[in-house]
Design a protein around this motif. Structure first.
Motif, PDB file in Angstrom:
ATOM      1  N   GLU A  90       0.820  -1.136   0.036  1.00  0.00           N
ATOM      2  CA  GLU A  90       0.101  -0.050  -0.115  1.00  0.00           C
ATOM      3  C   GLU A  90       0.853   1.269   0.130  1.00  0.00           C
ATOM      4  O   GLU A  90       0.294   2.161  -0.353  1.00  0.00           O
ATOM      5  N   ALA A  91       2.193   1.286   0.613  1.00  0.00           N
ATOM      6  CA  ALA A  91       3.267   2.268   0.492  1.00  0.00           C
ATOM      7  C   ALA A  91       3.796   2.275  -0.840  1.00  0.00           C
ATOM      8  O   ALA A  91       4.542   3.212  -0.984  1.00  0.00           O
ATOM      9  N   GLY A  92       3.474   1.355  -1.677  1.00  0.00           N
ATOM     10  CA  GLY A  92       4.054   1.531  -3.001  1.00  0.00           C
ATOM     11  C   GLY A  92       5.212   0.614  -3.376  1.00  0.00           C
ATOM     12  O   GLY A  92       5.844   0.699  -4.662  1.00  0.00           O
ATOM     13  N   LEU A  93       5.550  -0.376  -2.537  1.00  0.00           N
ATOM     14  CA  LEU A  93       6.731  -1.164  -3.051  1.00  0.00           C
ATOM     15  C   LEU A  93       6.352  -2.463  -3.858  1.00  0.00           C
ATOM     16  O   LEU A  93       5.332  -3.191  -3.446  1.00  0.00           O
ATOM     17  N   ASP A  94       6.961  -2.471  -5.082  1.00  0.00           N
ATOM     18  CA  ASP A  94       6.584  -3.329  -6.093  1.00  0.00           C
ATOM     19  C   ASP A  94       6.782  -4.772  -5.569  1.00  0.00           C
ATOM     20  O   ASP A  94       5.977  -5.644  -6.048  1.00  0.00           O
ATOM     21  N   TRP A  95       7.972  -5.028  -5.024  1.00  0.00           N
ATOM     22  CA  TRP A  95       8.190  -6.386  -4.363  1.00  0.00           C
ATOM     23  C   TRP A  95       7.083  -6.868  -3.352  1.00  0.00           C
ATOM     24  O   TRP A  95       6.644  -7.986  -3.450  1.00  0.00           O
ATOM     25  N   ALA A  96       6.751  -6.007  -2.710  1.00  0.00           N
ATOM     26  CA  ALA A  96       5.423  -6.383  -1.811  1.00  0.00           C
ATOM     27  C   ALA A  96       4.292  -6.701  -2.283  1.00  0.00           C
ATOM     28  O   ALA A  96       3.371  -7.471  -2.066  1.00  0.00           O
ATOM     29  N   MET A  97       3.775  -5.892  -3.525  1.00  0.00           N
ATOM     30  CA  MET A  97       2.650  -6.057  -4.447  1.00  0.00           C
ATOM     31  C   MET A  97       2.869  -7.680  -4.752  1.00  0.00           C
ATOM     32  O   MET A  97       1.763  -8.301  -5.019  1.00  0.00           O
ATOM     33  N   TYR A  98       4.010  -7.742  -5.291  1.00  0.00           N
ATOM     34  CA  TYR A  98       4.292  -9.319  -6.013  1.00  0.00           C
ATOM     35  C   TYR A  98       3.895 -10.544  -4.990  1.00  0.00           C
ATOM     36  O   TYR A  98       3.339 -11.393  -5.326  1.00  0.00           O
ATOM     37  N   ASN A  99       4.653 -10.174  -3.629  1.00  0.00           N
ATOM     38  CA  ASN A  99       4.590 -11.247  -2.753  1.00  0.00           C
ATOM     39  C   ASN A  99       3.302 -11.338  -2.160  1.00  0.00           C
ATOM     40  O   ASN A  99       2.636 -12.566  -2.023  1.00  0.00           O
ATOM     41  N   LEU A 100       2.540 -10.256  -1.865  1.00  0.00           N
ATOM     42  CA  LEU A 100       1.027 -10.235  -1.401  1.00  0.00           C
ATOM     43  C   LEU A 100       0.194 -10.907  -2.587  1.00  0.00           C
ATOM     44  O   LEU A 100      -0.735 -11.935  -2.343  1.00  0.00           O
ATOM     45  N   ALA A 101       0.258 -10.606  -3.983  1.00  0.00           N
ATOM     46  CA  ALA A 101      -0.453 -11.176  -4.951  1.00  0.00           C
ATOM     47  C   ALA A 101      -0.131 -12.579  -4.819  1.00  0.00           C
ATOM     48  O   ALA A 101      -1.023 -13.494  -5.479  1.00  0.00           O
ATOM     49  N   ASN A 102       1.206 -13.284  -4.802  1.00  0.00           N
ATOM     50  CA  ASN A 102       1.261 -14.594  -4.855  1.00  0.00           C
ATOM     51  C   ASN A 102       0.633 -14.962  -3.706  1.00  0.00           C
ATOM     52  O   ASN A 102       0.045 -16.240  -3.998  1.00  0.00           O
ATOM     53  N   LEU A 103       0.372 -14.692  -2.721  1.00  0.00           N
ATOM     54  CA  LEU A 103      -0.458 -15.297  -1.482  1.00  0.00           C
ATOM     55  C   LEU A 103      -1.927 -15.346  -1.935  1.00  0.00           C
ATOM     56  O   LEU A 103      -2.543 -16.241  -1.640  1.00  0.00           O
ATOM     57  N   LEU A 104      -2.232 -14.140  -2.618  1.00  0.00           N
ATOM     58  CA  LEU A 104      -3.691 -14.031  -2.911  1.00  0.00           C
ATOM     59  C   LEU A 104      -4.124 -15.188  -4.098  1.00  0.00           C
ATOM     60  O   LEU A 104      -5.187 -15.832  -4.281  1.00  0.00           O
ATOM     61  N   ALA A 105      -3.256 -15.311  -4.770  1.00  0.00           N
ATOM     62  CA  ALA A 105      -3.300 -16.258  -5.970  1.00  0.00           C
ATOM     63  C   ALA A 105      -3.199 -17.704  -5.728  1.00  0.00           C
ATOM     64  O   ALA A 105      -4.034 -18.409  -6.133  1.00  0.00           O
ATOM     65  N   THR A 106      -2.732 -17.991  -4.564  1.00  0.00           N
ATOM     66  CA  THR A 106      -2.700 -19.507  -4.106  1.00  0.00           C
ATOM     67  C   THR A 106      -3.511 -19.583  -2.770  1.00  0.00           C
ATOM     68  O   THR A 106      -3.644 -20.685  -2.312  1.00  0.00           O
ATOM     69  N   GLY A 107      -4.202 -18.548  -2.075  1.00  0.00           N
ATOM     70  CA  GLY A 107      -4.868 -18.816  -0.716  1.00  0.00           C
ATOM     71  C   GLY A 107      -4.161 -19.165   0.373  1.00  0.00           C
ATOM     72  O   GLY A 107      -4.554 -19.866   1.108  1.00  0.00           O
ATOM     73  N   ARG A 108      -2.729 -18.546   0.309  1.00  0.00           N
ATOM     74  CA  ARG A 108      -1.969 -18.959   1.645  1.00  0.00           C
ATOM     75  C   ARG A 108      -2.114 -17.893   2.464  1.00  0.00           C
ATOM     76  O   ARG A 108      -1.499 -16.874   1.969  1.00  0.00           O
ATOM     77  N   GLY A 109      -2.558 -17.910   3.726  1.00  0.00           N
ATOM     78  CA  GLY A 109      -2.326 -16.925   4.696  1.00  0.00           C
ATOM     79  C   GLY A 109      -3.742 -16.117   4.694  1.00  0.00           C
ATOM     80  O   GLY A 109      -4.059 -15.210   5.339  1.00  0.00           O
ATOM     81  N   VAL A 110      -4.395 -15.856   3.389  1.00  0.00           N
ATOM     82  CA  VAL A 110      -5.467 -15.120   3.136  1.00  0.00           C
ATOM     83  C   VAL A 110      -6.425 -16.043   2.081  1.00  0.00           C
ATOM     84  O   VAL A 110      -5.957 -16.897   1.518  1.00  0.00           O
ATOM     85  N   ALA A 111      -7.738 -15.423   2.064  1.00  0.00           N
ATOM     86  CA  ALA A 111      -8.687 -15.834   0.974  1.00  0.00           C
ATOM     87  C   ALA A 111      -8.113 -15.742  -0.457  1.00  0.00           C
ATOM     88  O   ALA A 111      -7.615 -14.818  -0.671  1.00  0.00           O
ATOM     89  N   ALA A 112      -8.408 -17.214  -1.178  1.00  0.00           N
ATOM     90  CA  ALA A 112      -7.867 -16.784  -2.371  1.00  0.00           C
ATOM     91  C   ALA A 112      -8.673 -15.576  -3.119  1.00  0.00           C
ATOM     92  O   ALA A 112      -9.982 -15.489  -3.065  1.00  0.00           O
ATOM     93  N   ASP A 113      -8.064 -14.698  -3.970  1.00  0.00           N
ATOM     94  CA  ASP A 113      -8.794 -13.757  -4.672  1.00  0.00           C
ATOM     95  C   ASP A 113      -7.708 -13.471  -5.891  1.00  0.00           C
ATOM     96  O   ASP A 113      -6.885 -12.402  -5.763  1.00  0.00           O
ATOM     97  N   HIS A 114      -8.288 -13.921  -6.968  1.00  0.00           N
ATOM     98  CA  HIS A 114      -7.733 -13.687  -8.243  1.00  0.00           C
ATOM     99  C   HIS A 114      -7.660 -12.265  -8.722  1.00  0.00           C
ATOM    100  O   HIS A 114      -6.545 -11.901  -9.377  1.00  0.00           O
TER     101      HIS A 114
END
Length: 233
Positions: A90-114
């Motif tokens: 949310e502060a604009g770091l691209d690597w964090a966007m990527y890592n959070l997206a990976n969790l969302l794409a696989t439903g690890r630690g968060v509900a899956a949300d493509h």
């Protein structure tokens, strides 16, 4: 200096971190995590990442997420990792966007949300993040969470490949091979072979083995050979 004399550089970083230099605190966490020039100490790395993150260092916040995701210095907990990634994303770091997206794409630690994952890959890709470009391309190629758009997928694969991501290079090579541009595909497959990690090489060698072109089949053997070499190191 870190490459020329890792131990000396580590001591300088340690001193600067102790004096409160924010970038040194984040860097100290990284070299403690890697054991580069200093004895590896994952719990201590986690502590320094926490100190730097608490003062607003976004990559340190991202690395806190990585530590929690992978169990470096503490028990793995993808839900806590997601919280750290989200703050940095949310502060604009691209690597964090990527890592959070990976969790969302696989439903690890968060509900899956493509939908949310794709949006994050898009934001990171727009910021120049090569790995996110490849995964955005995959969404567009497969038509997951969006209408299929092969032309846009091809463009993102190309940009990912040119940005140095070995998976993007492999994806772009697959597109080129499908277009009959085998010579160009081989160039990118060779680049992916050089940069790829063990897990990628293992899967890629199996994928290439089913190719009908003998030149690509030969590359499948090269992938398998490099994979075996990495397993033995």
């Amino acid at each position: 200096m870190l490459e020329e004399s890792p131990a000396r550089a580590a001591q300088a970083i340690l001193m600067a971190a102790g004096e409160g230099v924010l970038e040194a605190q984040a860097l100290l966490g990284q070299i403690l995590l890697d054991g580069h020039g200093i004895a590896q100490d994952q719990p201590l790395a986690l502590r320094w990442f926490g100190i730097a993150a608490g003062q607003g260092h976004l990559m340190a916040r991202n690395m806190l997420g990585r530590c929690h995701e992978h169990g470096w210095g503490r028990a793995a907990d993808a839900s806590i990792a997601a919280q750290h990634y989200r703050i940095a994303a949310e502060a604009g770091l691209d690597w964090a966007m990527y890592n959070l997206a990976n969790l969302l794409a696989t439903g690890r630690g968060v509900a899956a949300d493509h939908l949310q994952a794709m949006a994050l890959y898009q934001r990171a890709a727009d910021a120049g993040h090569a790995k996110s470009m490849n995964l955005l391309g995959r969404y567009l190629e497969e038509g997951q969470a969006c209408p299929a758009n092969p032309a846009a997928a091809r463009d993102w694969y190309r940009r990912s490949a040119e940005g140095g991501d070995f998976r993007g290079q492999f994806s772009y090579a697959a597109v080129l091979a499908a277009e009959g541009r085998v010579d160009d595909a081989i160039v990118w497959l060779e680049k992916a072979l050089t940069g790829g990690n063990l897990n990628f090489l293992r899967v890629a060698s199996q994928t290439l083995a089913s190719a009908t072109d003998p030149r690509i089949q030969a590359l499948a053997q090269a992938y398998a050979h490099r994979c075996a070499g990495l397993q033995n190191t």
